[in-house]
Design an enzyme around this catalytic site. Structure first.
Site, PDB file in Angstrom:
ATOM      1  N   ASP A  96      -0.161  -7.940  -3.208  1.00 31.52           N
ATOM      2  CA  ASP A  96      -1.538  -8.147  -2.631  1.00 31.52           C
ATOM      3  C   ASP A  96      -2.527  -7.848  -3.758  1.00 31.52           C
ATOM      4  OD1 ASP A  96      -0.656  -8.783   0.038  1.00 31.52           O
ATOM      5  OD2 ASP A  96      -0.805  -6.906   0.632  1.00 31.52           O
ATOM      6  N   ARG A 124       5.501 -11.436  -3.588  1.00 34.31           N
ATOM      7  CA  ARG A 124       4.074 -11.119  -3.742  1.00 34.31           C
ATOM      8  C   ARG A 124       3.707  -9.740  -3.921  1.00 34.31           C
ATOM      9  NH1 ARG A 124       2.934 -14.692   1.903  1.00 34.31           N
ATOM     10  NH2 ARG A 124       4.336 -16.397   1.162  1.00 34.31           N
ATOM     11  N   ARG A 137       2.971   1.020   1.223  1.00 33.40           N
ATOM     12  CA  ARG A 137       1.609   1.466   1.716  1.00 33.40           C
ATOM     13  C   ARG A 137       1.644   2.062   2.965  1.00 33.40           C
ATOM     14  NH1 ARG A 137      -2.178  -3.494   0.714  1.00 33.40           N
ATOM     15  NH2 ARG A 137      -3.560  -2.049   1.418  1.00 33.40           N
TER      16      ARG A 137
END
Lengths: 247, 247
Positions: free
Chosen positions: B53, B51, B200
């Site tokens: 985001d 995935r 991140r």
């Protein structure tokens, strides 16, 4: 009260245009909200050089407002920037006298329009260009641009929704530069005023001329007929940038 | 049924992430909708390498799906592209055997993270970078990056919400290049897998090291303590790009 003139740039992608609208994120709304924080809730009305539509960008939009108080222009610039979201930047600020008006004082404006000419568009250009993946003869576009310069009746190039009666405007320069490295055609138009959607309609017509679907001197006919139905297309908002406003 | 592998790039700005969600615009949802048009309504399930985001971009996301029918890969590429919105591009397509799986077959992935280091962010970088307008010693960042390479327990760098028990991953390379011309620091990480939000969180920690708020070898401590509370920050989604997936 002190009148401030600010030059701002913004990425129009996530704004519903410049003009204040209830419950929608707009440039004017965001700036006015920031100013009302600085005045502890007192409403400050922001005047722009003109509206930009949803998705339209600005390198050099100009606004003015009357601030209840006085601070050096540099402090105003820092204060407003500290309250701006990251997709708006105040690039300069100055104190002006009460005769300055961001809209009524405009002498000239320059718009830029970026066209991605690739067969497939680069996804990262989606919100920053128009896309024209068809045959395009840039020489024909250059010839047509010469017909635009001067004073003309632009009735054929004004979207309905405008309320301005006089549709005569003067174009001082109209250029196109093709950049091979990124396969983009970049238009620039400088004029004493632009009707609603006028730049986007001009670009759509220029692309049809470059494609051969219109005569290279079709602008001369379109100035005569004064009929919006004849110019038809409107290039997408995403390619349009308000580059500079002159007073 | 024919299994196709597609490499796609997308601007994540206007997607609610990769994964299908009812009534929200997602990458998987948009691609599956296009495929169901090609199959006259028959549902085709799309599998991604992982995935991304909301707001995260991809230069080289990889997907696979089983198509009820057979056409050359080049035709599949053209057909899907003709149904894509302009912020998704299929850059390559191939027919693969039934053992290929976009997610379970991943050997390595490369992520890029762009940081705008300017005092003011350029509004046109808002959706494409993180922003770090503070003191940054790039030499310290370079030293810290060396500590990342190798096999480590990344428990301190996994956002809650992940369900994966084993948090040991191997980083093959971790680099940062500072580009003076646009005042950007660009990170690249290649590893055998990445936990939820791991890149991140790593970037946020690296920036704190470069700022001097953490010891230059703080990663060694963070691998030991295995505590997400110790790594704290998460760099914004807008700077993250899934660059390449290797099988």
């Amino acid at each position: 009260m002190t009148r401030y003139k600010l030059t701002i740039s913004y990425d129009g992608t996530k704004f519903h245009g410049f003009q204040r609208q209830n419950d929608l994120r707009t440039v004017q709304g965001v700036v006015e909200k920031a100013l009302s924080k600085m005045t502890k809730g007192k409403q400050v009305n922001v005047f722009g050089s003109g509206r930009t539509d949803a998705g339209v960008h600005a390198f050099g939009q100009v606004i003015h407002f009357d601030y209840p108080g006085m601070m050096p222009a540099e402090n105003m610039l820092k204060a407003v920037n500290s309250l701006m979201p990251l997709d708006i930047l105040v690039s300069s600020a100055s104190i002006v006298d009460e005769n300055f008006h961001a809209r009524f004082g405009v002498k000239r404006k320059t718009y830029q329009y970026r066209v991605d000419c690739g067969y497939y568009t680069d996804p990262f250009k989606r919100f920053y260009t128009g896309h024209y993946p068809y045959t395009l003869d840039v020489d024909k576009v250059q010839i047509a641009l010469k017909d635009l310069v001067g004073e003309h009746d632009f009735s054929s190039f004004a979207a309905s929704g405008g309320v301005i009666e006089n549709k005569v405007r003067t174009i001082y320069s109209a250029t196109a530069v093709y950049n091979k490295s990124n396969d983009e055609l970049v238009f620039e138009f400088t004029g004493n005023g632009f009707l609603y959607n006028m730049v986007r309609i001009l670009v759509a017509t220029l692309l049809e001329i470059g494609n051969g679907r219109r005569d290279v001197h079709d602008f001369l006919r379109l100035f005569e007929v004064k009929d919006r139905q004849e110019a038809r297309g409107t290039a997408p908002a995403s390619g349009l940038y308000l580059k500079e406003v002159f007073y």
